[in-house]
Write a protein that holds these residues in place. Structure first.
Motif, mmCIF file in Angstrom:
data_model
loop_
_atom_site.group_PDB
_atom_site.id
_atom_site.type_symbol
_atom_site.label_atom_id
_atom_site.label_comp_id
_atom_site.label_asym_id
_atom_site.label_seq_id
_atom_site.Cartn_x
_atom_site.Cartn_y
_atom_site.Cartn_z
ATOM 1 N N GLN A 90 3.508 9.596 -16.223
ATOM 2 C CA GLN A 90 2.284 9.947 -15.529
ATOM 3 C C GLN A 90 1.364 8.742 -15.306
ATOM 4 O OE1 GLN A 90 1.102 13.592 -17.001
ATOM 5 N NE2 GLN A 90 0.041 14.111 -15.133
ATOM 6 N N THR A 91 1.416 7.783 -16.226
ATOM 7 C CA THR A 91 0.528 6.632 -16.091
ATOM 8 C C THR A 91 0.976 5.700 -14.970
ATOM 9 O OG1 THR A 91 1.778 5.629 -17.864
ATOM 10 C CG2 THR A 91 -0.330 6.584 -18.436
ATOM 11 N N ASP A 92 2.172 5.937 -14.401
ATOM 12 C CA ASP A 92 2.632 5.092 -13.296
ATOM 13 C C ASP A 92 1.964 5.446 -11.968
ATOM 14 O OD1 ASP A 92 4.364 3.757 -14.920
ATOM 15 O OD2 ASP A 92 6.092 4.996 -14.428
ATOM 16 N N TYR A 93 1.390 6.657 -11.879
ATOM 17 C CA TYR A 93 0.907 7.125 -10.577
ATOM 18 C C TYR A 93 -0.090 6.152 -9.944
ATOM 19 C CZ TYR A 93 2.897 11.689 -11.790
ATOM 20 O OH TYR A 93 3.737 12.696 -12.136
ATOM 21 N N VAL A 94 -1.132 5.818 -10.701
ATOM 22 C CA VAL A 94 -2.178 4.954 -10.148
ATOM 23 C C VAL A 94 -1.575 3.601 -9.763
ATOM 24 C CG1 VAL A 94 -4.292 3.700 -10.688
ATOM 25 C CG2 VAL A 94 -4.055 6.076 -11.371
ATOM 26 N N THR A 95 -0.766 3.046 -10.655
ATOM 27 C CA THR A 95 -0.159 1.745 -10.395
ATOM 28 C C THR A 95 0.673 1.782 -9.115
ATOM 29 O OG1 THR A 95 0.098 1.703 -12.779
ATOM 30 C CG2 THR A 95 1.067 -0.100 -11.548
ATOM 31 N N ASN A 96 1.494 2.816 -8.969
ATOM 32 C CA ASN A 96 2.389 2.868 -7.819
ATOM 33 C C ASN A 96 1.628 3.092 -6.514
ATOM 34 O OD1 ASN A 96 4.554 2.433 -9.453
ATOM 35 N ND2 ASN A 96 5.159 4.578 -9.588
ATOM 36 N N LEU A 97 0.646 3.973 -6.541
ATOM 37 C CA LEU A 97 -0.156 4.200 -5.328
ATOM 38 C C LEU A 97 -0.882 2.906 -4.949
ATOM 39 C CD1 LEU A 97 -1.674 7.690 -6.265
ATOM 40 C CD2 LEU A 97 -0.008 7.280 -4.474
ATOM 41 N N THR A 98 -1.437 2.225 -5.957
ATOM 42 C CA THR A 98 -2.155 0.978 -5.705
ATOM 43 C C THR A 98 -1.220 -0.081 -5.126
ATOM 44 O OG1 THR A 98 -3.522 1.495 -7.610
ATOM 45 C CG2 THR A 98 -3.668 -0.741 -6.755
ATOM 46 N N GLN A 99 -0.030 -0.137 -5.684
ATOM 47 C CA GLN A 99 0.974 -1.098 -5.229
ATOM 48 C C GLN A 99 1.186 -0.988 -3.707
ATOM 49 O OE1 GLN A 99 2.114 -3.943 -6.552
ATOM 50 N NE2 GLN A 99 2.784 -2.901 -8.401
ATOM 51 N N PHE A 100 1.371 0.233 -3.225
ATOM 52 C CA PHE A 100 1.574 0.453 -1.787
ATOM 53 C C PHE A 100 0.310 0.092 -0.998
ATOM 54 C CE2 PHE A 100 5.150 3.593 -2.611
ATOM 55 C CZ PHE A 100 6.104 2.817 -1.986
ATOM 56 N N ALA A 101 -0.824 0.547 -1.499
ATOM 57 C CA ALA A 101 -2.072 0.319 -0.766
ATOM 58 C C ALA A 101 -2.355 -1.178 -0.663
ATOM 59 C CB ALA A 101 -3.228 1.045 -1.455
ATOM 60 N N GLN A 102 -2.093 -1.905 -1.745
ATOM 61 C CA GLN A 102 -2.344 -3.340 -1.733
ATOM 62 C C GLN A 102 -1.435 -4.064 -0.755
ATOM 63 O OE1 GLN A 102 -2.069 -4.423 -5.827
ATOM 64 N NE2 GLN A 102 -4.259 -4.763 -6.033
ATOM 65 N N GLN A 103 -0.218 -3.538 -0.586
ATOM 66 C CA GLN A 103 0.703 -4.178 0.350
ATOM 67 C C GLN A 103 0.485 -3.672 1.772
ATOM 68 O OE1 GLN A 103 4.744 -4.374 -0.952
ATOM 69 N NE2 GLN A 103 4.186 -4.876 -3.051
ATOM 70 N N LYS A 104 -0.692 -3.125 2.026
ATOM 71 C CA LYS A 104 -1.117 -2.729 3.367
ATOM 72 C C LYS A 104 -0.209 -1.694 4.008
ATOM 73 C CE LYS A 104 -4.512 -5.941 3.982
ATOM 74 N NZ LYS A 104 -5.265 -5.615 2.775
ATOM 75 N N TYR A 105 0.250 -0.743 3.212
ATOM 76 C CA TYR A 105 0.974 0.377 3.798
ATOM 77 C C TYR A 105 -0.026 1.244 4.552
ATOM 78 C CZ TYR A 105 5.564 -0.394 1.852
ATOM 79 O OH TYR A 105 6.807 -0.904 1.604
ATOM 80 N N ASN A 106 0.408 1.779 5.719
ATOM 81 C CA ASN A 106 -0.519 2.559 6.528
ATOM 82 C C ASN A 106 -0.754 3.948 5.958
ATOM 83 O OD1 ASN A 106 1.182 0.630 8.157
ATOM 84 N ND2 ASN A 106 -0.565 0.951 9.527
ATOM 85 N N LEU A 107 0.339 4.521 5.431
ATOM 86 C CA LEU A 107 0.234 5.875 4.881
ATOM 87 C C LEU A 107 0.960 5.913 3.545
ATOM 88 C CD1 LEU A 107 -0.400 8.965 5.230
ATOM 89 C CD2 LEU A 107 1.835 9.145 6.325
ATOM 90 N N VAL A 108 0.284 6.455 2.552
ATOM 91 C CA VAL A 108 0.909 6.594 1.237
ATOM 92 C C VAL A 108 0.979 8.074 0.893
ATOM 93 C CG1 VAL A 108 0.777 5.977 -1.203
ATOM 94 C CG2 VAL A 108 -0.038 4.371 0.519
ATOM 95 N N ILE A 109 2.185 8.533 0.549
ATOM 96 C CA ILE A 109 2.392 9.953 0.292
ATOM 97 C C ILE A 109 2.587 10.181 -1.203
ATOM 98 C CG2 ILE A 109 3.878 11.942 0.757
ATOM 99 C CD1 ILE A 109 4.642 10.501 3.403
ATOM 100 N N ALA A 110 1.815 11.100 -1.765
ATOM 101 C CA ALA A 110 1.923 11.428 -3.181
ATOM 102 C C ALA A 110 2.454 12.848 -3.302
ATOM 103 C CB ALA A 110 0.557 11.323 -3.859
ATOM 104 N N VAL A 111 3.477 13.042 -4.102
ATOM 105 C CA VAL A 111 4.107 14.352 -4.181
ATOM 106 C C VAL A 111 3.640 15.099 -5.422
ATOM 107 C CG1 VAL A 111 6.264 15.613 -4.177
ATOM 108 C CG2 VAL A 111 6.129 13.419 -3.033
ATOM 109 N N GLY A 112 2.904 16.176 -5.213
ATOM 110 C CA GLY A 112 2.590 17.077 -6.322
ATOM 111 C C GLY A 112 1.154 17.033 -6.808
#
Lengths: 351, 351
Positions: A90-112
């Motif tokens: 569960q503690t990976d969620y923030v890290t993983n979402l941030t990882q995508f956002a920092q790499q300038k992904y246009n859309l980040v999808i979170a499941v659940g």
């Protein structure tokens, strides 16, 4: 000692050369497979979509897998660049979402729904990135869309099918006119299915008894099987499991006792082809694909986004041949009435 | 000096062997090992936020690992740290959200101490006294108590007294006054890292510089000899299992106050189990626990990044981290390999 070092260094050198070689070959392969891209295509190619799964991973036969199919479809049909990370805890969620956002992904999808807090936190830090969260209710962020599924509608349709099947005669059906539904936990995403199912059965067959019970978990197939066997002993000959992996046990019990089961979320017919007569579908793949398309076309809508029969966000899987065409036609009729608003389906379970 | 050199040299050699075998596996399965290892390293230590996330992931492992190491030092195999972690997390969450208007310098210590006391009693009273006076094996008792704790938390959160109003099985958020602040924006690193380091220094002092620690270790070496030397063996057993629980509980509390800010359902944290490997890898040395926890945390954050940037699937990333752990832990294998080379050399000289 010296000998060991020589051997080690030789092995290392060998591995490094090999890896360099493999690096080169894979690169050339990639280049040759790329067509000459036009303006639109290259714009789409620069459009990046990141998917963060929860701990279920992309082979969970459910949400995560469907979301993954949605982004794969977008990759093939729209030519966008997609990538995904499977969270391990569960503690990976923030890290993983941030990882995508920092790499300038246009859309980040979170499941659940479990990722709600993480999405709220990260979306505040990265206002230029769009987020989609499946099955949640974040409404106060201009860059977050929450996909909500009207699963009471597909629950209704499989309920209609079950109610009509009770009037049929074949080897798998008894004459006690009882059907059963087994929920995971008593939470709204589960109860909406169950409520729809109850109403659907009653609409076509008011005398049918609908048994309702809950396993109390989503991950223990044994408990699902136990519940299903209890319902079967009370006369149920069609059981509908709304319980994640615990639902696998429901299907197993139905197969063992030679009655019918109804799958949930994804088409679960492959688990027992003669037993699973249909599945109530929650089309997470449609939701992810549509959202990717909307962001690409600058049509992104934040807040709650509903997926229902009208926009093909829910539905039922193609029934097996034991279900007569006349029943399927009847079910489609009801689907039409729900779509045009003649039938309103409640999401409240009747006790 | 020689001993210290050897203790550093062996793990490094183990990592190198694991990397080579991992490379071969990746080459066979069609991935570029150079890119994979580079992204594993960058993911763990490449940027300031990544270092912060690695440290953040290490915090619960360090503290739980210390707890497990204390019990191991006393010759007691406490495998119930997971449950003690949950007890700590439950109590910290409850204190965190139910007391309003406390200043942080009271609220945070209150939550931490409450969690430590509860988890200490959980680990010390039942398994401790059962072991000390009836000889009931602590592997069984701690494990069973662990299940009780985990299922108790499920009960509390699924329509139990700790569930937040709404649909999702989770507790309310803790109050701001109970939150341990984050050190670096957009990361999960809180000041809890200092609690972890202080805990490691404290345990080192306790185990190696005090009579209590000496007695606990003596009981671990040989219970009968300790008894003959006039030590109170039952007291030391209860004491070491309690201390073990206290630290696991502290880990749960620090994680709730510093990172999660609420308790979620449907998850076992896994920290209690990983902590066993962390402690074994560190040979139960409190300072070693810090470094072995860092290794595990780095592999965790690094492997997530490896999925994202080297396209290595999560499962293969787990295989690679598993290999590294295997070779680091199984340093006997390396000694056997070494002695094989030595033997050959001797034979060569003889001939």
């Amino acid at each position: 000692m010296k000998r060991l070092r020589v051997v080690l260094s030789l092995v290392l050198a060998f591995v490094l050369t090999l890896s360099l070689l493999s690096g080169c070959t894979s690169k050339t392969k990639q280049q040759s497979s790329q067509p000459n891209s036009t303006g639109q295509a290259s714009k789409n190619k620069n459009f990046k979509v990141g998917l963060v799964t929860d701990v279920g991973g992309i082979n969970d036969h459910s949400f995560n897998q469907l979301a993954y199919q949605g982004i794969e479809k977008a990759k093939n049909e729209l030519g966008v660049t997609v990538n995904f990370i499977q969270s391990k805890q569960q503690t990976d969620y923030v890290t993983n979402l941030t990882q995508f956002a920092q790499q300038k992904y246009n859309l980040v999808i979170a499941v659940g729904y479990l990722m709600k807090d993480a999405v709220e936190q990260v979306s505040k830090e990265f206002p230029d990135t769009k987020f989609l969260i499946i099955d949640s209710d974040i409404t106060d962020r201009p860059n977050v869309a929450s996909a909500t599924f009207k699963t009471e509608q597909c629950g209704y349709l499989v309920g209609v099918m079950a109610g009509l099947m009770e009037k049929e005669k074949n080897a798998k059906l008894n004459d006690q006119n009882v059907v059963g539904v087994i929920g995971g936990m008593q939470i709204p995403p589960v109860d909406s299915y169950i409520a729809g199912f109850q109403q659907g059965v009653k609409a076509v067959n008011p005398d049918t008894k609908v048994l309702v019970s809950y396993t109390g978990n989503f991950n223990d197939p044994a408990s699902g099987k136990q519940m299903a066997l209890t319902q079967i002993s009370q006369g149920a000959d069609i059981v509908f499991g709304v319980a994640g992996q615990a639902g696998d046990g429901v299907i197993n019990a139905a197969k063992e006792k030679n009655i019918y089961a109804i799958g949930v979320d994804a088409d679960q017919n492959y688990m027992a082809p003669d037993t699973v007569m249909t599945s109530a579908l929650k089309k997470v793949d449609t939701a992810t694909f549509d959202t990717i398309k909307s962001v690409l076309d600058n049509n992104f809508k934040s807040g709650l986004v509903y997926f229902d029969l009208a926009n093909d966000g829910v539905g039922y899987a193609k029934p097996i041949k034991d279900v007569p065409q006349s029943i399927v036609d009847k079910v489609d009729e009801y689907a039409k009435q729900i779509k045009d608003g003649t039938i309103k389906v409640s999401d409240q379970v009747q006790k | 000096m020689n001993k210290i050199l050897k203790s550093i040299y062996m793990p490094i050699l183990a990592v190198i062997i694991a990397i080579i075998i991992g490379s071969i596996i990746m080459l066979v399965t069609g991935f570029n090992p150079l890119a994979a290892y580079a992204s594993l390293f960058i993911g763990a230590f490449g940027t300031l936020p990544n270092i912060a996330n690695t440290l953040a992931n290490a915090v619960p492992l360090i503290i739980t690992g210390l707890g497990v190491a204390i019990a191991f030092n006393a010759g007691l195999f406490n495998i119930g740290a997971e449950g003690q972690y949950w007890i700590g997390a439950i109590v910290a969450t409850w204190i965190g959200y139910s007391f309003k208007g406390l200043p942080w310098y009271i609220h945070i210590p209150f939550a931490l101490i409450g969690a430590m006391v509860a988890a200490g009693l959980w680990g010390g009273i039942v398994p401790g006294f059962a072991k000390a006076y009836t000889g009931a094996h602590e592997v069984i008792t701690t494990m069973m108590m662990s299940y009780v704790a985990i299922y108790f938390s499920h009960y509390l959160l699924e329509f139990g007294p700790m569930m937040e109003k709404g649909s999702v099985p989770q507790s309310p958020l803790i109050k701001d006054s109970a939150i341990i602040p984050t050190i670096l924006r957009n990361t999960q690193l809180s000041y809890g890292i200092f609690i972890a380091i202080a805990a490691a220094l404290f345990v080192y002092w306790l185990m190696y510089k005090t009579v209590w620690g000496y007695e606990m270790r003596a009981v671990g070496f040989n219970q009968r000899a300790s008894k003959y030397a006039g030590m109170n063996v039952p007291l030391n057993i209860v004491l070491s299992l309690s201390l073990s629980g206290i630290f696991a509980g502290l880990a749960g509390a620090v994680q709730i106050l510093g990172v999660q800010h609420r308790l979620y359902d449907s998850f076992t944290s896994g920290y209690g189990y990983t902590a066993i490997v962390v402690a074994l890898l560190a040979k139960n040395n409190p300072i070693g626990v810090v470094f072995s926890a860092l290794l595990f945390a780095a592999l965790g954050t690094g492997s997530q990044y490896m999925q994202l940037n080297a396209q290595v699937p999560g499962q293969l990333a787990d295989v690679i981290t598993g290999l590294i752990i295997f070779f680091v832990a199984a340093d006997k294998i390396i000694e056997v390999l070494k002695s094989m080379f030595k033997k050959q050399k001797k034979e060569e000289l003889a001939s």
